[in-house]
Design a protein around this motif. Structure first.
Motif, short mmCIF file in Angstrom:
data_model
loop_
_atom_site.label_atom_id
_atom_site.label_comp_id
_atom_site.label_asym_id
_atom_site.label_seq_id
_atom_site.Cartn_x
_atom_site.Cartn_y
_atom_site.Cartn_z
N VAL A 8 -2.29 25.16 -12.62
CA VAL A 8 -1.24 24.92 -11.62
C VAL A 8 -1.38 25.83 -10.44
N LEU A 9 -1.75 27.17 -10.67
CA LEU A 9 -2.11 28.06 -9.67
C LEU A 9 -3.10 27.57 -8.44
N ASN A 10 -4.15 27.03 -9.13
CA ASN A 10 -5.24 26.63 -8.53
C ASN A 10 -4.92 25.33 -7.46
N ILE A 11 -4.11 24.46 -8.13
CA ILE A 11 -3.42 23.44 -7.21
C ILE A 11 -2.56 23.90 -6.31
N ILE A 12 -1.80 24.80 -6.50
CA ILE A 12 -0.76 25.32 -5.45
C ILE A 12 -1.74 25.91 -4.21
N ILE A 13 -2.61 26.81 -4.77
CA ILE A 13 -3.40 27.24 -3.80
C ILE A 13 -4.34 26.20 -2.99
N THR A 14 -4.79 25.33 -3.59
CA THR A 14 -5.39 23.98 -3.00
C THR A 14 -4.53 23.38 -1.78
N ILE A 15 -3.30 23.04 -2.28
CA ILE A 15 -2.32 22.38 -1.50
C ILE A 15 -2.24 23.45 -0.38
N TYR A 16 -1.92 24.63 -0.39
CA TYR A 16 -1.81 25.78 0.67
C TYR A 16 -2.99 25.47 1.66
N LEU A 17 -4.19 25.91 1.20
CA LEU A 17 -5.16 25.79 1.88
C LEU A 17 -5.49 24.53 2.73
N VAL A 18 -5.18 23.55 2.20
CA VAL A 18 -5.29 21.88 2.93
C VAL A 18 -4.42 21.92 3.96
N VAL A 19 -3.11 22.42 3.84
CA VAL A 19 -1.98 22.02 4.98
C VAL A 19 -2.15 23.12 6.10
N ASP A 20 -2.68 24.44 5.46
CA ASP A 20 -2.67 25.60 6.61
C ASP A 20 -3.98 25.41 7.26
N SER A 21 -5.11 24.70 6.53
CA SER A 21 -6.47 24.79 7.39
C SER A 21 -6.15 23.97 8.55
N LYS A 22 -5.49 22.90 8.55
CA LYS A 22 -5.27 22.14 9.89
C LYS A 22 -4.64 22.99 10.94
N LYS A 23 -4.19 23.75 10.63
CA LYS A 23 -3.35 24.72 11.81
C LYS A 23 -4.38 25.61 12.61
N TYR A 24 -5.54 25.86 11.89
CA TYR A 24 -6.37 26.73 12.34
C TYR A 24 -7.53 26.07 12.81
N GLY A 25 -7.79 24.62 12.52
CA GLY A 25 -8.95 23.85 13.07
C GLY A 25 -10.16 24.26 11.90
N LYS A 26 -9.76 24.35 10.98
CA LYS A 26 -10.96 24.54 9.62
C LYS A 26 -10.65 23.05 8.97
N SER A 27 -11.67 22.90 8.24
CA SER A 27 -12.08 21.41 7.51
C SER A 27 -11.01 21.50 6.29
N PRO A 28 -9.99 21.04 6.02
CA PRO A 28 -9.20 20.71 4.87
C PRO A 28 -9.58 20.25 3.82
N VAL A 29 -10.86 19.48 3.81
CA VAL A 29 -11.49 19.25 2.76
C VAL A 29 -12.35 20.06 2.10
N LEU A 30 -12.92 21.10 2.68
CA LEU A 30 -13.85 22.01 2.49
C LEU A 30 -12.99 23.16 1.63
N TRP A 31 -11.81 23.39 2.43
CA TRP A 31 -10.91 24.50 1.84
C TRP A 31 -10.19 23.99 0.50
N GLY A 32 -9.88 22.87 0.51
CA GLY A 32 -9.34 22.17 -0.60
C GLY A 32 -10.12 22.21 -1.97
N ILE A 33 -11.44 21.84 -1.52
CA ILE A 33 -12.40 21.98 -2.78
C ILE A 33 -12.51 23.45 -3.14
N LEU A 34 -12.92 24.18 -2.25
CA LEU A 34 -13.09 25.76 -2.52
C LEU A 34 -11.82 26.40 -3.08
N GLY A 35 -10.64 25.90 -2.91
CA GLY A 35 -9.39 26.34 -3.36
C GLY A 35 -9.17 25.91 -4.69
#
Length: 86
Positions: A8-35
């Motif tokens: 559950v913690l990893n899923i929450i981190i993944t969701i945060y990274l996917v949503v927030d990475s778009k704001k900074y111009g980062k790849s949401p797919v990459l950060w979602g997988i890493l998260g």
């Protein structure tokens, strides 16, 4: 129960990274997988790369310490299982 908490913690981190990475111009797919795969360590590195260095380093260091403690406990459990409880 512990495995469920980690998932559950990893899923929450993944969701945060996917949503927030778009704001900074980062790849949401990459950060979602890493998260999802690396959890708190990926979150810490992401925070460092997006100029939130203090909280990023705190998260990274605490997660690494947590993983080290976990590995030591697993090693001790294996040692006790092999050597016996006598």
């Amino acid at each position: 129960m512990e495995g469920t908490f980690g998932l559950v913690l990893n899923i929450i981190i993944t969701i945060y990274l996917v949503v927030d990475s778009k704001k900074y111009g980062k790849s949401p797919v990459l950060w979602g997988i890493l998260g999802f795969v690396f959890g708190a360590i990926a979150l810490g590195i992401y925070l460092i790369k997006t100029d939130r260095k203090v909280i990023g380093w705190i998260v990274t260091i605490l997660s690494i310490i947590g993983y080290i403690i976990f590995m030591i406990l697993v090693g001790l459990a294996i040692l006790l299982a092999i050597a016996g409880f006598a």
